[in-house]
Design a protein around this motif. Structure first.
Motif, PDB file in Angstrom:
ATOM      1  N   GLY A  97      -9.329  11.279   8.630  1.00 43.44           N
ATOM      2  CA  GLY A  97      -9.660   9.882   8.375  1.00 43.44           C
ATOM      3  C   GLY A  97      -9.200   9.397   7.014  1.00 43.44           C
ATOM      4  O   GLY A  97      -8.760   8.255   6.870  1.00 43.44           O
ATOM      5  N   ILE A  98      -9.277  10.276   6.016  1.00 47.35           N
ATOM      6  CA  ILE A  98      -8.775   9.904   4.690  1.00 47.35           C
ATOM      7  C   ILE A  98      -7.261   9.671   4.764  1.00 47.35           C
ATOM      8  O   ILE A  98      -6.748   8.672   4.260  1.00 47.35           O
ATOM      9  CB  ILE A  98      -9.094  10.986   3.636  1.00 47.35           C
ATOM     10  CG1 ILE A  98     -10.596  11.060   3.375  1.00 47.35           C
ATOM     11  CG2 ILE A  98      -8.347  10.700   2.335  1.00 47.35           C
ATOM     12  CD1 ILE A  98     -11.024  12.248   2.508  1.00 47.35           C
ATOM     13  N   GLY A  99      -6.572  10.591   5.410  1.00 51.09           N
ATOM     14  CA  GLY A  99      -5.119  10.463   5.516  1.00 51.09           C
ATOM     15  C   GLY A  99      -4.696   9.242   6.314  1.00 51.09           C
ATOM     16  O   GLY A  99      -3.836   8.461   5.870  1.00 51.09           O
ATOM     17  N   LEU A 100      -5.296   9.054   7.475  1.00 51.72           N
ATOM     18  CA  LEU A 100      -4.914   7.929   8.327  1.00 51.72           C
ATOM     19  C   LEU A 100      -5.305   6.595   7.691  1.00 51.72           C
ATOM     20  O   LEU A 100      -4.528   5.642   7.700  1.00 51.72           O
ATOM     21  CB  LEU A 100      -5.554   8.094   9.713  1.00 51.72           C
ATOM     22  CG  LEU A 100      -4.987   7.254  10.843  1.00 51.72           C
ATOM     23  CD1 LEU A 100      -3.466   7.385  10.944  1.00 51.72           C
ATOM     24  CD2 LEU A 100      -5.639   7.655  12.162  1.00 51.72           C
ATOM     25  N   GLY A 101      -6.502   6.538   7.107  1.00 50.69           N
ATOM     26  CA  GLY A 101      -6.923   5.310   6.434  1.00 50.69           C
ATOM     27  C   GLY A 101      -6.016   4.965   5.262  1.00 50.69           C
ATOM     28  O   GLY A 101      -5.675   3.799   5.043  1.00 50.69           O
ATOM     29  N   SER A 102      -5.598   5.976   4.519  1.00 50.45           N
ATOM     30  CA  SER A 102      -4.691   5.760   3.384  1.00 50.45           C
ATOM     31  C   SER A 102      -3.328   5.266   3.859  1.00 50.45           C
ATOM     32  O   SER A 102      -2.754   4.338   3.278  1.00 50.45           O
ATOM     33  CB  SER A 102      -4.525   7.053   2.581  1.00 50.45           C
ATOM     34  OG  SER A 102      -5.760   7.472   2.055  1.00 50.45           O
ATOM     35  N   LEU A 103      -2.816   5.898   4.919  1.00 49.15           N
ATOM     36  CA  LEU A 103      -1.512   5.491   5.448  1.00 49.15           C
ATOM     37  C   LEU A 103      -1.548   4.084   6.033  1.00 49.15           C
ATOM     38  O   LEU A 103      -0.671   3.261   5.758  1.00 49.15           O
ATOM     39  CB  LEU A 103      -1.039   6.482   6.515  1.00 49.15           C
ATOM     40  CG  LEU A 103      -0.569   7.839   6.017  1.00 49.15           C
ATOM     41  CD1 LEU A 103      -0.366   8.801   7.186  1.00 49.15           C
ATOM     42  CD2 LEU A 103       0.701   7.700   5.211  1.00 49.15           C
ATOM     43  N   LEU A 104      -2.546   3.815   6.862  1.00 49.61           N
ATOM     44  CA  LEU A 104      -2.591   2.521   7.541  1.00 49.61           C
ATOM     45  C   LEU A 104      -2.875   1.365   6.593  1.00 49.61           C
ATOM     46  O   LEU A 104      -2.406   0.247   6.816  1.00 49.61           O
ATOM     47  CB  LEU A 104      -3.611   2.550   8.678  1.00 49.61           C
ATOM     48  CG  LEU A 104      -3.275   3.509   9.826  1.00 49.61           C
ATOM     49  CD1 LEU A 104      -4.386   3.518  10.863  1.00 49.61           C
ATOM     50  CD2 LEU A 104      -1.935   3.153  10.458  1.00 49.61           C
ATOM     51  N   SER A 105      -3.625   1.614   5.539  1.00 49.52           N
ATOM     52  CA  SER A 105      -3.869   0.568   4.537  1.00 49.52           C
ATOM     53  C   SER A 105      -2.693   0.456   3.571  1.00 49.52           C
ATOM     54  O   SER A 105      -2.636  -0.469   2.782  1.00 49.52           O
ATOM     55  CB  SER A 105      -5.152   0.859   3.750  1.00 49.52           C
ATOM     56  OG  SER A 105      -4.997   1.995   2.923  1.00 49.52           O
ATOM     57  N   ARG A 106      -1.782   1.418   3.671  1.00 53.45           N
ATOM     58  CA  ARG A 106      -0.649   1.542   2.754  1.00 53.45           C
ATOM     59  C   ARG A 106      -1.148   1.541   1.308  1.00 53.45           C
ATOM     60  O   ARG A 106      -0.651   0.806   0.450  1.00 53.45           O
ATOM     61  CB  ARG A 106       0.387   0.469   3.018  1.00 53.45           C
ATOM     62  CG  ARG A 106       1.101   0.679   4.359  1.00 53.45           C
ATOM     63  CD  ARG A 106       2.268  -0.209   4.541  1.00 53.45           C
ATOM     64  NE  ARG A 106       1.830  -1.602   4.590  1.00 53.45           N
ATOM     65  CZ  ARG A 106       2.385  -2.547   5.304  1.00 53.45           C
ATOM     66  NH1 ARG A 106       3.445  -2.272   6.020  1.00 53.45           N
ATOM     67  NH2 ARG A 106       1.932  -3.764   5.296  1.00 53.45           N
ATOM     68  N   ALA A 107      -2.136   2.386   1.093  1.00 53.04           N
ATOM     69  CA  ALA A 107      -2.736   2.488  -0.241  1.00 53.04           C
ATOM     70  C   ALA A 107      -1.717   3.026  -1.239  1.00 53.04           C
ATOM     71  O   ALA A 107      -0.954   3.937  -0.921  1.00 53.04           O
ATOM     72  CB  ALA A 107      -3.961   3.395  -0.192  1.00 53.04           C
ATOM     73  N   THR A 108      -1.752   2.465  -2.420  1.00 51.97           N
ATOM     74  CA  THR A 108      -0.854   2.927  -3.478  1.00 51.97           C
ATOM     75  C   THR A 108      -1.372   4.197  -4.134  1.00 51.97           C
ATOM     76  O   THR A 108      -0.622   4.896  -4.819  1.00 51.97           O
ATOM     77  CB  THR A 108      -0.668   1.835  -4.550  1.00 51.97           C
ATOM     78  OG1 THR A 108      -1.956   1.476  -5.066  1.00 51.97           O
ATOM     79  CG2 THR A 108       0.015   0.604  -3.955  1.00 51.97           C
ATOM     80  N   SER A 109      -2.651   4.494  -3.926  1.00 54.88           N
ATOM     81  CA  SER A 109      -3.262   5.733  -4.402  1.00 54.88           C
ATOM     82  C   SER A 109      -4.525   5.980  -3.590  1.00 54.88           C
ATOM     83  O   SER A 109      -5.033   5.071  -2.931  1.00 54.88           O
ATOM     84  CB  SER A 109      -3.592   5.654  -5.895  1.00 54.88           C
ATOM     85  OG  SER A 109      -4.536   4.632  -6.128  1.00 54.88           O
ATOM     86  N   VAL A 110      -4.994   7.201  -3.629  1.00 57.94           N
ATOM     87  CA  VAL A 110      -6.272   7.546  -2.989  1.00 57.94           C
ATOM     88  C   VAL A 110      -7.296   7.611  -4.113  1.00 57.94           C
ATOM     89  O   VAL A 110      -7.214   8.468  -4.997  1.00 57.94           O
ATOM     90  CB  VAL A 110      -6.187   8.886  -2.226  1.00 57.94           C
ATOM     91  CG1 VAL A 110      -7.543   9.251  -1.638  1.00 57.94           C
ATOM     92  CG2 VAL A 110      -5.125   8.811  -1.137  1.00 57.94           C
ATOM     93  N   THR A 111      -8.246   6.707  -4.057  1.00 56.85           N
ATOM     94  CA  THR A 111      -9.236   6.592  -5.124  1.00 56.85           C
ATOM     95  C   THR A 111     -10.476   7.436  -4.829  1.00 56.85           C
ATOM     96  O   THR A 111     -10.708   7.835  -3.677  1.00 56.85           O
ATOM     97  CB  THR A 111      -9.680   5.123  -5.283  1.00 56.85           C
ATOM     98  OG1 THR A 111     -10.369   4.730  -4.086  1.00 56.85           O
ATOM     99  CG2 THR A 111      -8.491   4.197  -5.532  1.00 56.85           C
TER     100      THR A 111
END
Length: 190
Positions: A97-111
């Motif tokens: 979920g962390i990985g998919l949420g980060s990818l789909l939101s196109r996060a610039t970093s994981v906070t």
């Protein structure tokens, strides 16, 4: 001597990361049970041959009171007519979920807040039936649904932190994001 340390420190939880099978002896477990109505014991070393404490022993030595999670899966046990199911404290519940949420939101970093959101989502994921069964973690057969919810919470945390670049997701409801996440999950061919 771990028993002496337990008596001195009076911990509510004991975590095993030593890879020494049997490191949590009967005396250690009984000391934890003397101090705590529901001792938290997480022997997390993998594989089971290196786990500090077997589930059956934890149940018996605490008279069924242990809150137990291990790094690898143990089978449920029966104790005084009650089925007891061990937790599996494994990153499999949050990392997808962390990985998919980060990818789909196109996060610039994981906070840190995104990681915290994943943990909070998991803590809220138990069903009433799972809570009634005294489970610490959801049943593994719900992992895909849990991962979608975790991903949605990670997306929301990314948005709140301002690190998301997939702005259209901001207009979606939580349920719409969960549905969207599910469409992006890999599905094995049967």
């Amino acid at each position: 001597d771990l028993v002496e340390i337990i008596k001195l420190v009076k911990p509510t939880a004991l975590m095993g990361l030593s890879t020494i099978h049997g490191a949590f002896t009967k005396e250690v477990v009984e000391a934890m049970a003397e101090l705590n109505e529901r001792p938290i014991i997480f022997p997390l070393s993998n594989p089971l041959t290196m786990c500090e404490l077997d589930f059956q022993d934890a149940v018996e030595w605490t008279h069924g009171k242990v809150l137990f999670a291990s790094g690898s899966p143990y089978a449920p046990v029966e104790y005084e007519g009650k089925r007891m199911e061990p937790g599996q404290g494994n990153n499999m519940f949050v990392f997808p979920g962390i990985g998919l949420g980060s990818l789909l939101s196109r996060a610039t970093s994981v906070t840190d807040s995104m990681v915290e959101a994943s943990a909070l989502a998991l803590s809220e994921a138990l069903t009433p039936e799972e809570r009634a069964a005294d489970l610490l973690y959801p049943r593994i057969n719900r992992i895909r649904d849990i991962s979608a919810i975790v991903a949605m919470k990670v997306i929301r945390a990314a948005q709140k932190a301002g690190v998301d670049t997939a702005k259209p997701l901001r207009a979606m409801s939580d349920d719409q994001i969960v549905d969207f996440v599910k469409t992006k999950m890999w599905k094995p061919v049967a």
